[in-house]
Design a protein around this motif. Structure first.
Motif, PDB file in Angstrom:
ATOM      1  N   PHE A   1       0.930  -1.225  -0.019  1.00 45.88           N
ATOM      2  CA  PHE A   1       0.058  -0.098   0.052  1.00 45.88           C
ATOM      3  C   PHE A   1       0.880   1.439   0.010  1.00 45.88           C
ATOM      4  O   PHE A   1       0.422   2.339  -0.844  1.00 45.88           O
ATOM      5  N   GLY A   2       1.887   1.121   0.879  1.00 41.35           N
ATOM      6  CA  GLY A   2       2.708   2.292   0.857  1.00 41.35           C
ATOM      7  C   GLY A   2       3.372   2.474  -0.420  1.00 41.35           C
ATOM      8  O   GLY A   2       3.749   3.853  -0.930  1.00 41.35           O
ATOM      9  N   SER A   3       3.873   1.612  -1.146  1.00 39.40           N
ATOM     10  CA  SER A   3       4.640   1.923  -2.346  1.00 39.40           C
ATOM     11  C   SER A   3       3.675   2.108  -3.463  1.00 39.40           C
ATOM     12  O   SER A   3       3.897   3.225  -4.233  1.00 39.40           O
ATOM     13  N   GLY A   4       2.363   1.791  -3.333  1.00 39.31           N
ATOM     14  CA  GLY A   4       1.336   2.266  -4.340  1.00 39.31           C
ATOM     15  C   GLY A   4       0.893   3.910  -4.125  1.00 39.31           C
ATOM     16  O   GLY A   4       0.958   4.489  -5.050  1.00 39.31           O
ATOM     17  N   THR A   5       1.026   4.204  -2.807  1.00 34.09           N
ATOM     18  CA  THR A   5       0.952   5.602  -2.486  1.00 34.09           C
ATOM     19  C   THR A   5       1.926   6.537  -3.007  1.00 34.09           C
ATOM     20  O   THR A   5       1.791   7.579  -3.478  1.00 34.09           O
ATOM     21  N   GLU A   6       3.306   6.025  -2.940  1.00 34.73           N
ATOM     22  CA  GLU A   6       4.416   6.606  -3.212  1.00 34.73           C
ATOM     23  C   GLU A   6       4.268   6.893  -4.802  1.00 34.73           C
ATOM     24  O   GLU A   6       4.991   7.887  -5.235  1.00 34.73           O
ATOM     25  N   ASN A   7       3.880   5.789  -5.479  1.00 38.24           N
ATOM     26  CA  ASN A   7       3.851   5.832  -6.946  1.00 38.24           C
ATOM     27  C   ASN A   7       2.726   6.979  -7.554  1.00 38.24           C
ATOM     28  O   ASN A   7       3.033   7.812  -8.316  1.00 38.24           O
TER      29      ASN A   7
ATOM     30  N   TYR B   1      -8.031  13.319  -1.489  1.00 35.71           N
ATOM     31  CA  TYR B   1      -7.286  12.041  -1.446  1.00 35.71           C
ATOM     32  C   TYR B   1      -5.994  12.350  -1.695  1.00 35.71           C
ATOM     33  O   TYR B   1      -5.103  11.569  -1.238  1.00 35.71           O
ATOM     34  N   ALA B   2      -5.495  13.549  -2.491  1.00 33.47           N
ATOM     35  CA  ALA B   2      -4.296  13.774  -2.906  1.00 33.47           C
ATOM     36  C   ALA B   2      -3.391  14.052  -1.406  1.00 33.47           C
ATOM     37  O   ALA B   2      -2.346  13.644  -1.397  1.00 33.47           O
ATOM     38  N   ALA B   3      -3.666  14.836  -0.640  1.00 33.70           N
ATOM     39  CA  ALA B   3      -3.189  15.244   0.815  1.00 33.70           C
ATOM     40  C   ALA B   3      -2.672  14.155   1.628  1.00 33.70           C
ATOM     41  O   ALA B   3      -1.627  14.055   2.154  1.00 33.70           O
ATOM     42  N   PRO B   4      -3.559  13.109   1.871  1.00 34.37           N
ATOM     43  CA  PRO B   4      -3.019  12.001   2.784  1.00 34.37           C
ATOM     44  C   PRO B   4      -2.261  11.273   2.011  1.00 34.37           C
ATOM     45  O   PRO B   4      -1.262  10.386   2.447  1.00 34.37           O
ATOM     46  N   LEU B   5      -2.382  10.915   0.600  1.00 29.63           N
ATOM     47  CA  LEU B   5      -1.357  10.248  -0.204  1.00 29.63           C
ATOM     48  C   LEU B   5       0.126  10.539  -0.062  1.00 29.63           C
ATOM     49  O   LEU B   5       0.917  10.090   0.198  1.00 29.63           O
ATOM     50  N   LEU B   6      -0.197  12.112  -0.239  1.00 30.83           N
ATOM     51  CA  LEU B   6       1.274  12.748  -0.050  1.00 30.83           C
ATOM     52  C   LEU B   6       2.089  12.792   1.336  1.00 30.83           C
ATOM     53  O   LEU B   6       3.224  12.313   1.320  1.00 30.83           O
ATOM     54  N   LEU B   7       0.955  12.729   2.212  1.00 35.10           N
ATOM     55  CA  LEU B   7       1.481  12.548   3.835  1.00 35.10           C
ATOM     56  C   LEU B   7       2.130  11.295   3.766  1.00 35.10           C
ATOM     57  O   LEU B   7       3.089  11.053   4.554  1.00 35.10           O
ATOM     58  N   LEU B   8       1.580  10.065   3.480  1.00 33.62           N
ATOM     59  CA  LEU B   8       1.910   8.521   3.498  1.00 33.62           C
ATOM     60  C   LEU B   8       3.271   8.619   2.869  1.00 33.62           C
ATOM     61  O   LEU B   8       4.072   7.897   3.346  1.00 33.62           O
ATOM     62  N   ALA B   9       3.348   9.172   1.611  1.00 37.26           N
ATOM     63  CA  ALA B   9       4.630   9.101   0.779  1.00 37.26           C
ATOM     64  C   ALA B   9       5.732   9.668   1.567  1.00 37.26           C
ATOM     65  O   ALA B   9       6.892   9.308   1.809  1.00 37.26           O
ATOM     66  N   GLN B  10       5.338  10.814   2.280  1.00 38.26           N
ATOM     67  CA  GLN B  10       6.294  11.839   2.936  1.00 38.26           C
ATOM     68  C   GLN B  10       6.789  10.855   4.352  1.00 38.26           C
ATOM     69  O   GLN B  10       8.023  10.807   4.547  1.00 38.26           O
ATOM     70  N   ASN B  11       5.945  10.264   4.913  1.00 39.25           N
ATOM     71  CA  ASN B  11       6.203   9.459   6.205  1.00 39.25           C
ATOM     72  C   ASN B  11       7.221   8.265   5.694  1.00 39.25           C
ATOM     73  O   ASN B  11       8.324   8.049   6.508  1.00 39.25           O
ATOM     74  N   ARG B  12       6.800   7.611   4.643  1.00 40.75           N
ATOM     75  CA  ARG B  12       7.698   6.411   4.175  1.00 40.75           C
ATOM     76  C   ARG B  12       9.237   6.999   3.901  1.00 40.75           C
ATOM     77  O   ARG B  12      10.102   6.525   4.098  1.00 40.75           O
ATOM     78  N   GLN B  13       9.175   8.282   3.217  1.00 37.95           N
ATOM     79  CA  GLN B  13      10.600   8.756   2.902  1.00 37.95           C
ATOM     80  C   GLN B  13      11.262   9.403   4.156  1.00 37.95           C
ATOM     81  O   GLN B  13      12.668   9.023   4.113  1.00 37.95           O
ATOM     82  N   ASP B  14      10.462   9.773   5.228  1.00 39.12           N
ATOM     83  CA  ASP B  14      11.091  10.124   6.381  1.00 39.12           C
ATOM     84  C   ASP B  14      11.548   8.814   7.085  1.00 39.12           C
ATOM     85  O   ASP B  14      12.620   8.823   7.606  1.00 39.12           O
ATOM     86  N   ASP B  15      11.073   7.826   7.102  1.00 36.48           N
ATOM     87  CA  ASP B  15      11.559   6.325   7.528  1.00 36.48           C
ATOM     88  C   ASP B  15      12.869   5.953   6.769  1.00 36.48           C
ATOM     89  O   ASP B  15      13.780   5.636   7.561  1.00 36.48           O
ATOM     90  N   ARG B  16      12.679   6.218   5.677  1.00 33.80           N
ATOM     91  CA  ARG B  16      13.761   5.630   4.726  1.00 33.80           C
ATOM     92  C   ARG B  16      15.134   6.694   5.208  1.00 33.80           C
ATOM     93  O   ARG B  16      16.220   6.192   5.170  1.00 33.80           O
ATOM     94  N   ASP B  17      14.763   8.009   5.294  1.00 32.98           N
ATOM     95  CA  ASP B  17      15.902   8.932   5.819  1.00 32.98           C
ATOM     96  C   ASP B  17      16.524   8.276   7.052  1.00 32.98           C
ATOM     97  O   ASP B  17      17.848   8.592   6.928  1.00 32.98           O
ATOM     98  N   ARG B  18      15.578   8.248   7.898  1.00 34.90           N
ATOM     99  CA  ARG B  18      16.026   8.025   9.145  1.00 34.90           C
ATOM    100  C   ARG B  18      16.931   6.648   9.483  1.00 34.90           C
ATOM    101  O   ARG B  18      17.879   6.648   9.872  1.00 34.90           O
ATOM    102  N   VAL B  19      16.573   5.479   8.243  1.00 36.40           N
ATOM    103  CA  VAL B  19      17.257   4.390   8.407  1.00 36.40           C
ATOM    104  C   VAL B  19      18.623   4.832   7.841  1.00 36.40           C
ATOM    105  O   VAL B  19      19.770   4.348   8.318  1.00 36.40           O
ATOM    106  N   SER B  20      18.834   5.544   6.552  1.00 40.67           N
ATOM    107  CA  SER B  20      19.773   5.931   5.941  1.00 40.67           C
ATOM    108  C   SER B  20      21.090   6.778   6.785  1.00 40.67           C
ATOM    109  O   SER B  20      22.159   6.553   6.644  1.00 40.67           O
ATOM    110  N   MET B  21      20.420   7.524   7.570  1.00 37.81           N
ATOM    111  CA  MET B  21      21.228   8.280   8.300  1.00 37.81           C
ATOM    112  C   MET B  21      21.712   7.477   9.555  1.00 37.81           C
ATOM    113  O   MET B  21      22.894   7.594  10.045  1.00 37.81           O
ATOM    114  N   ARG B  22      21.084   6.519  10.288  1.00 36.33           N
ATOM    115  CA  ARG B  22      21.520   5.795  11.323  1.00 36.33           C
ATOM    116  C   ARG B  22      22.638   4.601  10.488  1.00 36.33           C
ATOM    117  O   ARG B  22      23.661   4.669  11.206  1.00 36.33           O
TER     118      ARG B  22
END
Length: 199
Positions: A33-39, A93-114
């Protein structure tokens, strides 16, 4: 009265009974679902989406303005209410999709920073180890005799030898070969395998 309340109330360690649901609980795969919202969010940030949206709105406005009155589905007199509702629905619908994509990007950034932090710590420890090893090698090399040092020592020894002979020329005597002693003659000869003994 207190005993009656205690008997009716359950403790915190007792789990609550599950309510019966009319509809089954929806549990989508969060990664899919997250990858779909990011797309979708990635597509909404492209010039193609803006172009398609502009064409859609232009066709909507043109049709509801130029087409015959019985074929129009949105009234220009009411300010194109259906188009406004469609765009509001798309934005809601666009606003929550963008927020979900931003949250996933934040998680990826946090992992890469670690991971970058761990990699930097490993690099720092490796650099400190190599620095210590190089320092130890430098200290050890101070005690190793160099070629120039050995040459100077040999020269000084040669000069001392020449001084002790009082100017006389040194001659090296050739050693005479040693004769085998009695103890070595008395030892028996070892026979190798496959050879006949020598008499």
């Amino acid at each position: 009265m207190v005993e009656k309340i205690r008997s009716n109330s359950r403790g915190l360690d007792t789990p609550r009974e599950a309510r019966k649901r009319i509809l089954p609980r929806l549990r989508p795969n969060p990664d899919r679902f997250g990858s779909g919202t990011e797309n979708i969010a990635r597509f909404m940030g492209t010039p193609q989406f803006l172009f398609y949206m502009t064409v859609f709105v232009a066709l909507w406005l043109t049709w509801n303005t130029v087409a015959p009155a019985n074929l129009r589905f949105d009234s220009a007199a009411l300010g194109f209410t259906a188009l406004t509702l469609m765009l509001s629905l798309q934005a809601s619908y666009a606003a929550p999709l963008l927020l979900l994509a931003q949250n996933r990007q934040d998680d990826r950034d946090r992992v890469s920073m670690r991971e970058d932090r761990h990699r930097a710590e490993r690099n720092l420890s490796d650099t400190e180890y190599l620095t210590r090893e190089i320092a130890e090698l430098r200290i050890a090399l101070r005690e190793v005799a160099t070629r120039d040092y050995v040459r100077s020592e040999l020269r000084s020894i040669l000069e001392e030898l020449l001084e002790t002979t009082d100017g006389q020329e040194l001659t090296l005597q050739k050693r005479k070969p040693r004769k085998p002693s009695d103890s070595t003659v008395a030892l028996p000869k070892v026979q190798s395998a496959g050879r006949k003994p020598v008499r």
